[in-house]
Design a protein around this motif. Structure first.
Motif, mmCIF file in Angstrom:
data_model
loop_
_atom_site.group_PDB
_atom_site.id
_atom_site.type_symbol
_atom_site.label_atom_id
_atom_site.label_comp_id
_atom_site.label_asym_id
_atom_site.label_seq_id
_atom_site.Cartn_x
_atom_site.Cartn_y
_atom_site.Cartn_z
ATOM 1 N N SER A 104 0.827 -1.203 0.000
ATOM 2 C CA SER A 104 0.000 0.000 0.000
ATOM 3 C C SER A 104 0.862 1.254 0.000
ATOM 4 N N LEU A 128 -4.295 4.656 -6.937
ATOM 5 C CA LEU A 128 -4.944 4.003 -5.802
ATOM 6 C C LEU A 128 -4.550 4.715 -4.513
ATOM 7 N N ASP A 148 -8.076 1.464 0.544
ATOM 8 C CA ASP A 148 -8.498 0.052 0.477
ATOM 9 C C ASP A 148 -7.599 -0.775 -0.435
ATOM 10 N N ILE A 149 -6.303 -0.498 -0.421
ATOM 11 C CA ILE A 149 -5.376 -1.214 -1.286
ATOM 12 C C ILE A 149 -5.072 -2.582 -0.685
ATOM 13 N N GLY A 162 -8.082 -1.794 -5.194
ATOM 14 C CA GLY A 162 -8.102 -0.568 -4.408
ATOM 15 C C GLY A 162 -9.023 0.454 -5.035
#
Length: 310
Positions: free
Chosen positions: A192, A229, A232-233, A261
């Motif tokens: 992330s 992104l 929510d990755i 994501g």
């Protein structure tokens, strides 16, 4: 500066980096894990090799990037040659790349100009400047051993997820398949941070490095085509397959990573990265060289090197 040079350079980097990364991505049960590490070390010890690499990136089923490259290199990366073809969206280009005589040379397919970068003092193989004479090996490198220990620790419970299939002729097949909850939280956290940094043009160096990089604007335009992104990755799936020959050398690898994501607008994305590398010409590869005599040459400022104050 021809902006397509950056796309080509990015393609070459992706192709090479993903091949190296895939060597450490799939580590499994004790037997498979040890066999894989041994094959990596054996492959790294060869004098020279030819790599045929293909990398593609898709977002929600639409292909954003397709890179095909043939890379010839010696073990110390003192001499390298590569032919690269890149397609990004509707744009495409080819290029030839050479590292020779402590210089990097790039020639885009749509230009007669050879870009030359002074690479003296830069250790390509280990990604650093100075401090290495090109003779460092896996076994006598303290850094490499520490890196191996870190990888061992991060593997943790993944050791049961690999399959090692020995063949009657002495070859081996190594496979790893991870889905959803099988992927460690630390891997998702790291990915992330990396993804957010990459799509936003953040640089791991000190502040101001990107401003000093003459490629910064072009890189920003290139990454602008990738999905940004920001929330929510998650790594949805990782699959790896490696083929090892009877001499314990990796002859081929495929890696597929699926990341999901959302961007800043809340739109959902599923990004799929596919990478494949075939190795041949073990200890029988000679990187090509280019004679710059009489050629149009443009010197490119060196943008890597040791940074003070770190």
């Amino acid at each position: 500066m021809n902006k397509k040079w950056v796309v080509v350079g990015t393609g070459l980097t992706l192709g090479s980096a993903l091949f190296v990364t895939s060597a450490f991505a799939g580590i499994g049960d004790a037997a498979g894990y040890d066999a894989y590490k041994a094959a990596i070390k054996q492959t790294a010890s060869i004098s020279n090799v030819t790599k045929n690499v293909h990398v593609s990136v898709q977002d929600n089923g639409t292909k954003l990037l397709d890179v095909t490259s043939t890379i010839k290199s010696d073990s110390s990366f003192k001499n390298v040659s590569a032919d690269v073809a890149v397609k990004a969206g509707d744009a495409s280009n080819t290029a030839a790349f050479y590292k020779q005589d402590s210089k990097g040379v790039v020639k885009p397919g749509d230009s007669d100009v050879y870009g030359v970068i002074d690479m003296s003092g830069h250790d390509w193989h280990h990604g650093k400047d100075g401090g290495n004479d090109g003779n460092e090996t896996w076994d006598d490198s303290t850094f490499a051993k520490e890196r191996e220990n870190v990888i061992d620790a991060l593997v943790g419970g993944l050791k049961d997820q690999v399959t090692l299939t020995p063949q009657a002729d002495g070859t081996k097949q190594i496979d790893l398949q991870l889905n959803g909850s099988q992927i460690p939280a630390v891997a998702n956290a790291i990915s992330s941070l990396v993804i957010k940094g990459a799509v936003n043009g953040h640089h791991p160096g000190k502040a101001g490095d990107m401003q000093q990089n003459p490629f910064a604007d072009e890189l920003k335009q290139f990454t602008g085509s990738l999905p940004k992104l920001s929330q929510d990755i998650q790594i949805k799936q990782v699959s790896l397959h490696a083929a090892v020959d009877a001499q314990n050398r990796i002859t081929g690898q495929t890696l597929k990573v699926t990341v999901t994501g959302k961007d800043d607008k809340g739109a959902a994305h599923e990004v799929v990265i596919d990478a494949a590398a075939d190795l041949s010409g073990f200890d029988a590869t000679t990187p090509e060289q280019v004679d710059l005599t009489g050629k149009q040459v443009q010197n490119i400022e060196k943008t890597f090197g040791p940074h003070k104050g770190r």
